[in-house]
Write a protein that holds these residues in place. Structure first.
Motif, PDB file in Angstrom:
ATOM      1  N   GLU A 112       0.794  -1.134   0.298  1.00  0.00           N
ATOM      2  CA  GLU A 112      -0.008  -0.081  -0.051  1.00  0.00           C
ATOM      3  C   GLU A 112       1.110   1.243   0.034  1.00  0.00           C
ATOM      4  O   GLU A 112       0.506   2.165  -0.728  1.00  0.00           O
ATOM      5  N   GLN A 113       2.036   1.204   0.710  1.00  0.00           N
ATOM      6  CA  GLN A 113       2.945   2.302   0.855  1.00  0.00           C
ATOM      7  C   GLN A 113       3.568   2.504  -0.487  1.00  0.00           C
ATOM      8  O   GLN A 113       3.584   3.655  -0.892  1.00  0.00           O
ATOM      9  N   THR A 114       3.975   1.513  -1.195  1.00  0.00           N
ATOM     10  CA  THR A 114       4.727   1.599  -2.469  1.00  0.00           C
ATOM     11  C   THR A 114       3.873   2.217  -3.345  1.00  0.00           C
ATOM     12  O   THR A 114       4.190   2.896  -4.213  1.00  0.00           O
ATOM     13  N   ALA A 115       2.470   1.632  -3.498  1.00  0.00           N
ATOM     14  CA  ALA A 115       1.426   2.282  -4.287  1.00  0.00           C
ATOM     15  C   ALA A 115       1.307   3.688  -4.207  1.00  0.00           C
ATOM     16  O   ALA A 115       1.020   4.499  -5.045  1.00  0.00           O
ATOM     17  N   ALA A 116       1.266   3.995  -2.701  1.00  0.00           N
ATOM     18  CA  ALA A 116       0.713   5.522  -2.578  1.00  0.00           C
ATOM     19  C   ALA A 116       1.952   6.499  -2.860  1.00  0.00           C
ATOM     20  O   ALA A 116       1.687   7.375  -3.564  1.00  0.00           O
ATOM     21  N   LYS A 117       3.133   5.686  -2.660  1.00  0.00           N
ATOM     22  CA  LYS A 117       4.210   6.591  -3.149  1.00  0.00           C
ATOM     23  C   LYS A 117       4.305   6.895  -4.706  1.00  0.00           C
ATOM     24  O   LYS A 117       4.698   8.057  -5.151  1.00  0.00           O
TER      25      LYS A 117
END
Length: 167
Positions: A112-117
């Protein structure tokens, strides 16, 4: 508090310098509402549901074995060594289930953090274009602002332009 003082002093400094134009963007809303964000969150939700099914299946199996052990313990003629061995196996299974569930949560959070980044990086490019075109002096993240007039919110504009640029 310290952050608020820095922002206030920055605003005072900038306002002394001349005509200013400010804007506010809700970056969390941008992540959740751009088409790529919706697709990423949908994919992550499906993955989470799949993994939760796997974990729940293992939990059901664990509970079944736990019930068998309880029944075995109720029987006075039960082999105590077998019961002890089964208890240790269950304890080990329980630990492994806990670790697997925790690992799954960490994996999903990282994805999720990777996608958000990735979305934020692309949103920054679009935001920079809006800033140049609209000649904004400063743009604040809504999460860091206590009050702003609704007219300063350019979140929806950013979402529209993001979706247009990254179909």
């Amino acid at each position: 508090m310290r952050y608020l003082l820095i922002v206030l002093s920055l605003l005072v400094t900038v306002s002394v310098m001349g005509a200013n134009k400010f804007a506010v963007v809700d970056m969390q809303k941008v992540i959740m509402e751009v088409q790529q964000g919706k697709k990423a969150m949908s994919k992550l939700k499906a993955e989470k549901e799949k993994k939760e099914k796997e974990i729940n299946s293992k939990k059901e199996n664990f509970l079944k074995k736990q019930k068998e052990l309880e029944e075995m313990m109720k029987n006075p003629a039960a082999d105590k060594k077998k019961a002890q061995q089964k208890y240790q196996e269950l304890a080990q299974t329980y630990q492994m289930l806990q670790m697997e569930a925790q690992r799954m949560q960490q994996e999903l959070l990282q994805k999720e953090q990777t996608a958000a980044k990735k979305i934020l990086e692309k949103a920054q490019v679009i935001l920079n274009k809006i800033v140049k075109r609209e000649k904004f002096t400063m743009v604040f993240n809504k999460a860091a602002v206590l009050y702003y007039p609704p007219a300063l919110d350019i979140t929806n504009q950013l979402i529209r332009e993001y979706d247009k640029a990254y179909k």
